[in-house]
Design a protein around this motif. Structure first.
Motif: not given
Length: 212
Positions: A24-52
Protein backbone atom coordinates in the motif's frame (compact mmCIF):
# COMPACT_ATOMS: atom_id res chain seq x y z
CA UNK A 1 6.80 -15.64 -1.49
CA UNK A 2 8.61 -12.85 -3.30
CA UNK A 3 8.76 -9.25 -2.17
CA UNK A 4 8.69 -5.92 -3.95
CA UNK A 5 11.56 -3.44 -4.11
CA UNK A 6 11.70 0.09 -5.46
CA UNK A 7 14.91 1.12 -7.20
CA UNK A 8 16.15 4.53 -8.36
CA UNK A 9 18.47 4.71 -11.36
CA UNK A 10 20.70 7.70 -12.08
CA UNK A 11 21.32 9.32 -15.48
CA UNK A 12 23.82 6.64 -16.56
CA UNK A 13 21.76 3.72 -15.21
CA UNK A 14 23.59 3.39 -11.89
CA UNK A 15 21.58 2.31 -8.85
CA UNK A 16 21.48 5.31 -6.53
CA UNK A 17 18.84 4.08 -4.09
CA UNK A 18 17.03 0.79 -3.40
CA UNK A 19 14.71 -0.36 -0.63
CA UNK A 20 11.78 -2.72 0.00
CA UNK A 21 8.28 -1.47 -0.73
CA UNK A 22 5.62 -2.10 1.88
CA UNK A 23 2.04 -3.03 1.01
CA UNK A 24 0.00 0.00 0.00
CA UNK A 25 3.00 2.36 -0.06
CA UNK A 26 3.33 4.75 -3.02
CA UNK A 27 6.83 4.08 -4.48
CA UNK A 28 7.12 7.60 -5.93
CA UNK A 29 6.33 9.11 -2.55
CA UNK A 30 8.84 6.79 -0.88
CA UNK A 31 11.60 7.98 -3.22
CA UNK A 32 10.51 11.58 -2.80
CA UNK A 33 10.95 11.24 0.96
CA UNK A 34 14.52 10.10 0.23
CA UNK A 35 15.19 13.42 -1.52
CA UNK A 36 14.81 12.07 -5.06
CA UNK A 37 12.67 13.14 -8.03
CA UNK A 38 11.46 9.86 -9.57
CA UNK A 39 10.06 9.11 -13.02
CA UNK A 40 8.58 5.68 -13.77
CA UNK A 41 10.92 3.53 -15.88
CA UNK A 42 9.57 -0.02 -15.76
CA UNK A 43 9.58 -3.23 -13.75
CA UNK A 44 11.40 -6.55 -13.83
CA UNK A 45 11.89 -9.70 -11.76
CA UNK A 46 15.14 -9.66 -9.79
CA UNK A 47 17.54 -12.59 -9.46
CA UNK A 48 16.18 -13.21 -5.96
CA UNK A 49 12.60 -13.41 -7.23
CA UNK A 50 11.56 -9.96 -6.01
CA UNK A 51 9.53 -7.66 -8.25
CA UNK A 52 11.72 -4.58 -8.82
CA UNK A 53 10.05 -1.26 -9.69
CA UNK A 54 12.51 1.00 -11.52
CA UNK A 55 12.39 4.80 -11.47
CA UNK A 56 14.72 7.21 -13.24
CA UNK A 57 16.02 10.02 -11.04
CA UNK A 58 17.81 12.59 -13.20
CA UNK A 59 18.65 14.67 -10.15
CA UNK A 60 19.92 12.43 -7.37
CA UNK A 61 21.21 15.03 -4.93
CA UNK A 62 20.03 18.35 -3.63
CA UNK A 63 21.88 21.53 -4.68
CA UNK A 64 25.25 21.63 -2.90
CA UNK A 65 24.77 18.18 -1.38
CA UNK A 66 27.63 15.67 -1.43
CA UNK A 67 27.32 11.95 -0.70
CA UNK A 68 29.40 11.09 2.36
CA UNK A 69 31.62 7.98 1.99
CA UNK A 70 30.68 5.40 4.62
CA UNK A 71 31.98 1.85 4.97
CA UNK A 72 30.37 -0.62 7.34
CA UNK A 73 32.13 -3.93 8.08
CA UNK A 74 29.77 -6.48 9.59
CA UNK A 75 29.79 -10.17 10.53
CA UNK A 76 26.97 -12.71 10.10
CA UNK A 77 26.42 -16.38 10.89
CA UNK A 78 24.79 -19.31 9.13
CA UNK A 79 23.47 -21.39 12.04
CA UNK A 80 21.70 -24.72 11.45
CA UNK A 81 20.44 -26.74 14.42
CA UNK A 82 17.61 -28.99 15.57
CA UNK A 83 15.64 -27.03 18.17
CA UNK A 84 12.91 -29.61 17.68
CA UNK A 85 14.17 -33.19 17.56
CA UNK A 86 14.72 -34.34 13.98
CA UNK A 87 13.75 -30.98 12.44
CA UNK A 88 16.74 -29.10 10.96
CA UNK A 89 16.25 -25.34 11.12
CA UNK A 90 18.09 -22.18 10.09
CA UNK A 91 18.32 -19.23 12.47
CA UNK A 92 16.89 -16.07 10.87
CA UNK A 93 16.00 -12.54 11.95
CA UNK A 94 13.62 -9.86 10.66
CA UNK A 95 14.12 -6.12 10.79
CA UNK A 96 12.32 -3.20 12.42
CA UNK A 97 12.93 -0.87 9.46
CA UNK A 98 11.94 -3.24 6.63
CA UNK A 99 8.31 -2.75 5.58
CA UNK A 100 8.63 -5.66 3.12
CA UNK A 101 9.00 -8.06 6.06
CA UNK A 102 12.16 -9.69 4.74
CA UNK A 103 14.37 -12.03 6.77
CA UNK A 104 18.13 -12.33 6.98
CA UNK A 105 21.00 -13.93 8.85
CA UNK A 106 21.76 -12.89 12.43
CA UNK A 107 24.72 -10.56 12.74
CA UNK A 108 25.67 -6.93 12.48
CA UNK A 109 28.29 -4.24 12.67
CA UNK A 110 31.79 -4.92 13.98
CA UNK A 111 32.83 -2.53 16.74
CA UNK A 112 36.15 -0.66 16.34
CA UNK A 113 39.02 -3.02 17.16
CA UNK A 114 36.69 -6.01 17.60
CA UNK A 115 37.60 -9.39 16.12
CA UNK A 116 34.93 -10.32 13.52
CA UNK A 117 34.44 -13.80 14.99
CA UNK A 118 33.86 -12.25 18.42
CA UNK A 119 31.49 -9.74 16.87
CA UNK A 120 29.30 -12.37 15.25
CA UNK A 121 29.00 -14.40 18.47
CA UNK A 122 27.97 -11.21 20.29
CA UNK A 123 25.51 -10.16 17.60
CA UNK A 124 23.84 -13.59 17.43
CA UNK A 125 23.32 -13.51 21.19
CA UNK A 126 21.93 -9.97 21.14
CA UNK A 127 19.56 -10.64 18.25
CA UNK A 128 18.42 -14.21 18.95
CA UNK A 129 19.45 -15.26 22.47
CA UNK A 130 21.48 -18.20 21.10
CA UNK A 131 25.00 -19.13 22.18
CA UNK A 132 27.03 -20.20 19.13
CA UNK A 133 30.54 -21.37 18.33
CA UNK A 134 32.27 -20.30 15.12
CA UNK A 135 33.21 -23.18 12.82
CA UNK A 136 34.91 -21.53 9.84
CA UNK A 137 34.63 -18.54 7.49
CA UNK A 138 32.15 -19.12 4.66
CA UNK A 139 32.50 -16.12 2.34
CA UNK A 140 32.78 -12.35 2.01
CA UNK A 141 29.81 -10.45 0.58
CA UNK A 142 29.97 -6.83 -0.55
CA UNK A 143 27.43 -4.20 -1.59
CA UNK A 144 27.87 -0.63 -2.77
CA UNK A 145 25.25 2.04 -3.40
CA UNK A 146 24.47 5.70 -2.94
CA UNK A 147 21.31 6.47 -1.01
CA UNK A 148 19.71 7.95 2.04
CA UNK A 149 20.44 6.65 5.51
CA UNK A 150 17.64 6.29 8.05
CA UNK A 151 18.74 9.68 9.37
CA UNK A 152 18.29 11.23 5.90
CA UNK A 153 21.99 11.63 5.07
CA UNK A 154 23.06 11.03 1.49
CA UNK A 155 25.75 8.35 1.76
CA UNK A 156 28.14 6.64 -0.62
CA UNK A 157 27.65 3.39 1.25
CA UNK A 158 29.90 0.32 1.09
CA UNK A 159 28.79 -2.76 3.02
CA UNK A 160 31.39 -5.47 3.66
CA UNK A 161 29.89 -8.64 5.17
CA UNK A 162 31.99 -11.46 6.65
CA UNK A 163 29.87 -14.61 6.84
CA UNK A 164 30.74 -17.58 9.08
CA UNK A 165 29.38 -21.06 9.64
CA UNK A 166 28.47 -21.45 13.29
CA UNK A 167 27.22 -24.20 15.58
CA UNK A 168 24.58 -23.84 18.29
CA UNK A 169 25.16 -26.72 20.75
CA UNK A 170 22.04 -25.98 22.79
CA UNK A 171 19.34 -24.36 20.60
CA UNK A 172 16.65 -22.66 22.63
CA UNK A 173 13.54 -20.54 22.05
CA UNK A 174 14.63 -17.26 20.47
CA UNK A 175 14.62 -13.96 22.32
CA UNK A 176 15.71 -10.53 21.09
CA UNK A 177 17.94 -8.98 23.77
CA UNK A 178 18.78 -5.86 21.75
CA UNK A 179 15.44 -4.18 22.44
CA UNK A 180 15.06 -0.95 20.46
CA UNK A 181 17.64 -2.04 17.89
CA UNK A 182 17.23 -3.09 14.27
CA UNK A 183 16.02 -6.65 14.99
CA UNK A 184 12.25 -7.14 14.99
CA UNK A 185 12.19 -10.86 15.79
CA UNK A 186 14.22 -14.05 15.51
CA UNK A 187 13.06 -17.52 14.54
CA UNK A 188 14.27 -21.05 13.92
CA UNK A 189 12.90 -21.74 10.41
CA UNK A 190 12.71 -25.35 9.15
CA UNK A 191 14.93 -25.81 6.10
CA UNK A 192 12.08 -27.18 4.00
CA UNK A 193 10.10 -23.98 4.63
CA UNK A 194 12.82 -21.52 3.59
CA UNK A 195 11.31 -21.21 0.12
CA UNK A 196 8.27 -19.54 1.64
CA UNK A 197 10.28 -16.79 3.31
CA UNK A 198 11.11 -13.45 1.70
CA UNK A 199 14.84 -13.02 2.28
CA UNK A 200 17.21 -10.07 2.01
CA UNK A 201 18.66 -10.26 -1.51
CA UNK A 202 22.27 -10.99 -0.55
CA UNK A 203 21.22 -13.87 1.74
CA UNK A 204 20.15 -16.26 -1.05
CA UNK A 205 23.63 -16.64 -2.62
CA UNK A 206 25.10 -17.16 0.85
CA UNK A 207 22.69 -20.01 1.60
CA UNK A 208 23.45 -21.59 -1.77
CA UNK A 209 27.15 -21.42 -0.96
CA UNK A 210 26.39 -23.08 2.38
CA UNK A 211 24.52 -25.88 0.59
CA UNK A 212 21.10 -24.91 1.95
Amino acid sequence: MSGVRVRALGPTGEVVHEQPLGHGVDPARLLGEAGLTPRWSGAHRGDDGDLVLDFAVPETVLPGEVALPYQRPAAYAVVVAEPVQGLRCLLLTSFTDDPAGRWGLPGGGIDPGEDPAVAVVREVWEETGQRVHIDDPLLVSSGHWTGRSRAGRLEDFHAVRLVYRATCPHPAPTVVHDVGGSTEEAEWVPLDLLGGRTLVAWTRPVLEQAGL
